[in-house]
Write a protein that holds these residues in place. Structure first.
Motif, mmCIF file in Angstrom:
data_model
loop_
_atom_site.group_PDB
_atom_site.id
_atom_site.type_symbol
_atom_site.label_atom_id
_atom_site.label_comp_id
_atom_site.label_asym_id
_atom_site.label_seq_id
_atom_site.Cartn_x
_atom_site.Cartn_y
_atom_site.Cartn_z
ATOM 1 N N ARG A 62 -4.837 -0.395 11.579
ATOM 2 C CA ARG A 62 -5.732 -0.051 10.464
ATOM 3 C C ARG A 62 -4.905 0.258 9.223
ATOM 4 N NH1 ARG A 62 -8.572 3.096 14.951
ATOM 5 N NH2 ARG A 62 -7.170 4.757 14.347
ATOM 6 N N THR A 63 -4.284 -0.786 8.684
ATOM 7 C CA THR A 63 -3.419 -0.624 7.514
ATOM 8 C C THR A 63 -3.707 -1.725 6.501
ATOM 9 O OG1 THR A 63 -1.686 -1.996 8.473
ATOM 10 C CG2 THR A 63 -1.550 0.369 8.900
ATOM 11 N N LEU A 64 -3.198 -1.577 5.302
ATOM 12 C CA LEU A 64 -3.254 -2.588 4.269
ATOM 13 C C LEU A 64 -1.827 -2.985 3.921
ATOM 14 C CD1 LEU A 64 -5.870 -0.996 1.820
ATOM 15 C CD2 LEU A 64 -6.260 -2.851 3.440
ATOM 16 N N GLY A 65 -1.661 -4.217 3.478
ATOM 17 C CA GLY A 65 -0.338 -4.625 3.015
ATOM 18 C C GLY A 65 0.422 -5.399 4.060
ATOM 19 N N PRO A 66 1.633 -5.766 3.771
ATOM 20 C CA PRO A 66 2.417 -5.443 2.575
ATOM 21 C C PRO A 66 1.900 -6.203 1.350
ATOM 22 C CG PRO A 66 3.639 -6.956 3.947
ATOM 23 C CD PRO A 66 2.377 -6.612 4.694
ATOM 24 N N PHE A 67 2.272 -5.712 0.184
ATOM 25 C CA PHE A 67 1.804 -6.283 -1.072
ATOM 26 C C PHE A 67 2.982 -6.802 -1.884
ATOM 27 C CE2 PHE A 67 -1.127 -2.881 0.143
ATOM 28 C CZ PHE A 67 -2.297 -3.619 0.268
ATOM 29 N N ARG A 68 2.711 -7.839 -2.679
ATOM 30 C CA ARG A 68 3.761 -8.430 -3.526
ATOM 31 C C ARG A 68 4.108 -7.529 -4.705
ATOM 32 N NH1 ARG A 68 0.174 -13.106 -3.306
ATOM 33 N NH2 ARG A 68 -0.503 -12.183 -5.254
ATOM 34 N N SER A 69 3.118 -6.719 -5.133
ATOM 35 C CA SER A 69 3.358 -5.855 -6.298
ATOM 36 C C SER A 69 2.445 -4.635 -6.221
ATOM 37 C CB SER A 69 3.090 -6.619 -7.601
ATOM 38 O OG SER A 69 1.697 -6.891 -7.710
ATOM 39 N N ALA A 70 2.716 -3.673 -7.074
ATOM 40 C CA ALA A 70 1.879 -2.465 -7.132
ATOM 41 C C ALA A 70 0.482 -2.820 -7.631
ATOM 42 C CB ALA A 70 2.520 -1.428 -8.039
ATOM 43 N N LYS A 71 0.405 -3.771 -8.539
ATOM 44 C CA LYS A 71 -0.881 -4.186 -9.092
ATOM 45 C C LYS A 71 -1.783 -4.747 -7.983
ATOM 46 C CE LYS A 71 -2.652 -6.874 -12.977
ATOM 47 N NZ LYS A 71 -2.278 -7.733 -14.105
ATOM 48 N N VAL A 72 -1.223 -5.576 -7.123
ATOM 49 C CA VAL A 72 -1.974 -6.156 -6.006
ATOM 50 C C VAL A 72 -2.386 -5.051 -5.026
ATOM 51 C CG1 VAL A 72 -1.861 -7.777 -4.069
ATOM 52 C CG2 VAL A 72 -0.829 -8.388 -6.261
ATOM 53 N N ALA A 73 -1.518 -4.086 -4.810
ATOM 54 C CA ALA A 73 -1.823 -2.973 -3.898
ATOM 55 C C ALA A 73 -2.988 -2.147 -4.437
ATOM 56 C CB ALA A 73 -0.590 -2.091 -3.703
ATOM 57 N N VAL A 74 -2.968 -1.833 -5.721
ATOM 58 C CA VAL A 74 -4.042 -1.037 -6.329
ATOM 59 C C VAL A 74 -5.363 -1.791 -6.236
ATOM 60 C CG1 VAL A 74 -4.897 -0.085 -8.518
ATOM 61 C CG2 VAL A 74 -2.519 0.289 -7.824
ATOM 62 N N ARG A 75 -5.348 -3.085 -6.482
ATOM 63 C CA ARG A 75 -6.559 -3.895 -6.392
ATOM 64 C C ARG A 75 -7.140 -3.844 -4.967
ATOM 65 N NH1 ARG A 75 -5.154 -9.554 -7.577
ATOM 66 N NH2 ARG A 75 -4.180 -8.558 -9.337
ATOM 67 N N ALA A 76 -6.288 -3.969 -3.977
ATOM 68 C CA ALA A 76 -6.739 -3.918 -2.583
ATOM 69 C C ALA A 76 -7.309 -2.543 -2.243
ATOM 70 C CB ALA A 76 -5.583 -4.266 -1.652
ATOM 71 N N LEU A 77 -6.673 -1.495 -2.715
ATOM 72 C CA LEU A 77 -7.172 -0.144 -2.466
ATOM 73 C C LEU A 77 -8.540 0.078 -3.109
ATOM 74 C CD1 LEU A 77 -3.877 1.897 -2.905
ATOM 75 C CD2 LEU A 77 -5.165 1.568 -0.788
ATOM 76 N N ARG A 78 -8.721 -0.439 -4.323
ATOM 77 C CA ARG A 78 -10.018 -0.291 -5.001
ATOM 78 C C ARG A 78 -11.110 -1.049 -4.257
ATOM 79 N NH1 ARG A 78 -7.595 -0.613 -11.051
ATOM 80 N NH2 ARG A 78 -7.196 1.626 -11.251
ATOM 81 N N ARG A 79 -10.801 -2.265 -3.776
ATOM 82 C CA ARG A 79 -11.785 -3.028 -3.001
ATOM 83 C C ARG A 79 -12.153 -2.285 -1.723
ATOM 84 N NH1 ARG A 79 -8.967 -8.098 -1.962
ATOM 85 N NH2 ARG A 79 -7.626 -7.703 -3.689
ATOM 86 N N THR A 80 -11.180 -1.733 -1.061
ATOM 87 C CA THR A 80 -11.449 -0.991 0.179
ATOM 88 C C THR A 80 -12.291 0.248 -0.109
ATOM 89 O OG1 THR A 80 -9.355 -1.771 1.112
ATOM 90 C CG2 THR A 80 -10.356 0.162 2.146
ATOM 91 N N ALA A 81 -11.990 0.948 -1.195
ATOM 92 C CA ALA A 81 -12.745 2.157 -1.561
ATOM 93 C C ALA A 81 -14.212 1.802 -1.851
ATOM 94 C CB ALA A 81 -12.110 2.842 -2.758
ATOM 95 N N LYS A 82 -14.444 0.691 -2.531
ATOM 96 C CA LYS A 82 -15.817 0.266 -2.831
ATOM 97 C C LYS A 82 -16.588 -0.015 -1.535
ATOM 98 C CE LYS A 82 -15.231 -1.718 -7.415
ATOM 99 N NZ LYS A 82 -15.218 -2.967 -8.208
#
Length: 85
Positions: A62-82
């Motif tokens: 139950r994890t996210l990532g790895p991500f290519r950049s911080a921007k991509v990580a933040v986008r994924a976190l926002r989608r998960t939060a929604k």
């Protein structure tokens, strides 16, 4: 064999040679068990509850990532939060 004496408040001091071999430090936790007339002390670690839950998530994938950049990580976190709201 090292002998230790039980003090007035039932405290026992571990000899330096034993502490060094077991790599014990001040504040370490020991689990005490009794079997018959034998007492064993085993070093233990306490894990913060939140850390234990996080480790369980990792073990179950139950994890996210790895991500290519911080921007991509933040986008994924926002989608998960929604999705969770």
């Amino acid at each position: 064999m090292a002998l230790v004496r039980i003090k007035t408040k039932y405290q026992v001091t571990l000899p330096t040679s034993i502490r060094k071999k077991a790599r014990l430090e001040v504040g370490d936790l020991l689990e005490a068990k009794v079997r018959g007339n034998r007492i064993t002390l085993t070093p233990q670690t306490a894990v913060d509850r939140e850390l234990a839950l996080a480790l369980e998530d990792v073990e179950h994938g139950r994890t996210l990532g790895p991500f290519r950049s911080a921007k991509v990580a933040v986008r994924a976190l926002r989608r998960t939060a929604k999705r969770l709201n």
